[in-house]
Write a protein that holds these residues in place. Structure first.
Motif: not given
Length: 473
Positions: A328-352
């Motif tokens: 549950i916890m890990n999926f929540a993290c990755f769901m946020v990553i997928i939605k913030v990086a909606d073009d599919g790129h690798n998300l850097q911490i600073k982009e949050l």
């Protein structure tokens, strides 16, 4: 006559794979239509799996056991698959022409992992593990326009093939010493043979195959590169659903010894400490959030092993609860990553930076998930760590618990770095707004409630975990 109803969840995913196989043969592929089919089928698959939870029995000449332990993990695998499919609405990380193949491989991998957790015969276990592994080997290089990450797919395959070779070698030792491939017979014979080095070597080499899937140190070398190199949705699947099958098999195989091998316990302690320490220390310096979560997964494999190496019902139950919480916890993290990086790129911490302004709900979901991974109350991650550490204390492993608590404190540092970026940092440049659709909003609210509710009121879930492991030897 076989009781085919026992095989209902697996048969459903066979049908699901067949649907997407037919879809892959079409000249023109409608991605939106495929996504709708995938959501419906994954949802029905989860419902079917939950409905079959109470089934019990044997299939295929007693090589396939259906019990509460296997069914509980099948529910977790089906839940992980459903979660992953839900966040595939914008599957930009994969070539649109390969979307049908992606869903097909996802279905086949889910089927294989369900077979893996029910398999109680060595060759059946190996074949199911290989089927799931090769599905993942094919999914990782499917990333669209990512030539720089092709190496990660090759590395995943090469390291995985090596782990499989070690595992089949270990299985041959177990068969040679026990003269059977059935787990039930091995349970009866193995405790009397644990003083022989060949048996211990066979057991350790067999566990190496499952440790590879768990990314436990030193079988972790593939994880950071594969997490970074795969499409975000594929990484989510590897980090959530696939870890459930690995956890189930590690618990089942360690339970074979019935606590009679001090050498194995000491070896597992060393692996647990190394995994926790290495994962947490290296995660501190990561800038890519997927790599950070990869090293975090190495550490969490070590935490889970703390409960397993106790070789008691309480320890196994704590590990099962921990696996559910981690999903549950890990999926929540990755769901946020997928939605913030909606073009599919690798998300850097600073982009949050500034995420709490761009999407307050996603920022809160990420914060609670990271607090849970760090073991902060009242999240379910705290309860999971409490259960495995309590089981270790009951066995007298005080030093191991102290090391685990120190590592949990270290992990809080790098999780706070991510939370700091989301809540306290101002973006150095203008980032695009985060699009949060209705389904994502509902899913975020469900995850937030689950992370708090299961942490504050864990009794029912702990009881379910204890019931699941009660069938183990």
């Amino acid at each position: 006559m076989m009781k085919w109803t026992l095989f209902t969840p697996e048969l459903f995913y066979v049908a699901m794979a067949a649907v997407f196989f037919v879809g892959s043969l079409q000249r023109r592929v409608d991605s939106r239509r495929l996504y709708r089919w995938a959501v419906v089928l994954a949802g029905v698959g989860l419902a079917v799996t939950v409905a079959c939870t109470r089934l019990e029995g044997f299939l295929f000449f007693d090589s396939y056991k259906v019990d509460l332990f296997s069914q509980f993990f099948k529910v977790l695998i089906a839940l992980g698959t459903f979660f992953v499919v839900l966040v595939c609405s914008e599957l930009y990380g994969i070539d649109p022409r390969k979307h049908a193949e992606f869903y097909f491989l996802l279905s086949v991998c889910t089927l294989a992992m369900m077979m893996l957790v029910s398999a109680v015969e060595l060759l059946t276990i190996y074949i199911a593990l290989e089927l799931s592994s090769y599905s993942l080997y094919l999914m990782v290089p499917m990333r669209h326009r990512a030539d720089a990450y092709v190496e990660s797919g090759v590395k995943y395959f090469m390291v995985g093939a090596t782990a499989s070779a070690m595992m089949i070698f270990g299985l041959s030792y177990l068969f040679g010493m026990t003269h059977t491939t059935y787990v039930a017979e091995i349970v009866r014979v193995l405790p009397h043979l644990l003083h022989q080095p060949a048996v211990l070597v066979g057991l350790v080499l067999t566990l190496a195959g499952f440790f590879f899937k768990q990314a436990l140190f030193p079988f972790h070398v593939w994880a950071p590169d594969v997490y970074q190199g795969a499409a975000n949705q594929v990484t989510t699947y590897i980090a959530t659903a696939s870890k459930m099958a690995a956890a189930a098999m590690v618990i089942r195989f360690v339970a074979l010894t019935t606590g009679h091998s001090e050498t194995l316990i000491q070896l597992l302690m060393v692996l647990s400490v190394l995994s926790m320490t290495f994962g947490n220390l290296v995660a501190i310096i990561q800038k890519d959030i997927k790599r950070l979560l990869a090293y975090s997964s190495i550490a969490h494999a070590g935490y889970m092993l703390v409960g397993i190496l106790c070789m008691t019902q309480r320890g196994y139950a704590g590990a099962v609860y921990y696996a559910m919480a981690y999903l549950i916890m890990n999926f929540a993290c990755f769901m946020v990553i997928i939605k913030v990086a909606d073009d599919g790129h690798n998300l850097q911490i600073k982009e949050l930076a500034g995420l709490h302004k761009r999407s307050p709900l996603l920022a809160m979901t990420l914060m609670l998930a990271l607090f849970g991974l760090a073991g902060i109350p009242p999240t379910l991650g705290f309860t999971g760590k409490f259960l495995v550490f309590a089981a270790a204390l009951e066995k007298g492993y005080l030093l191991l618990v102290v090391i685990g608590m120190i590592n949990a404190t270290i992990s809080l540092y790098y999780y706070l770095i991510v939370i700091k970026a989301a809540y306290l940092l101002e973006p150095v440049r203008e980032y695009p707004p985060v699009r949060v659709d209705t389904w994502t909003r509902i899913l975020s609210i469900v995850l937030v409630i689950a992370m708090i509710y299961v942490g504050i009121f864990p009794d029912r879930f702990v009881a379910l975990s204890e019931a699941a492991v009660a069938v183990l030897p």
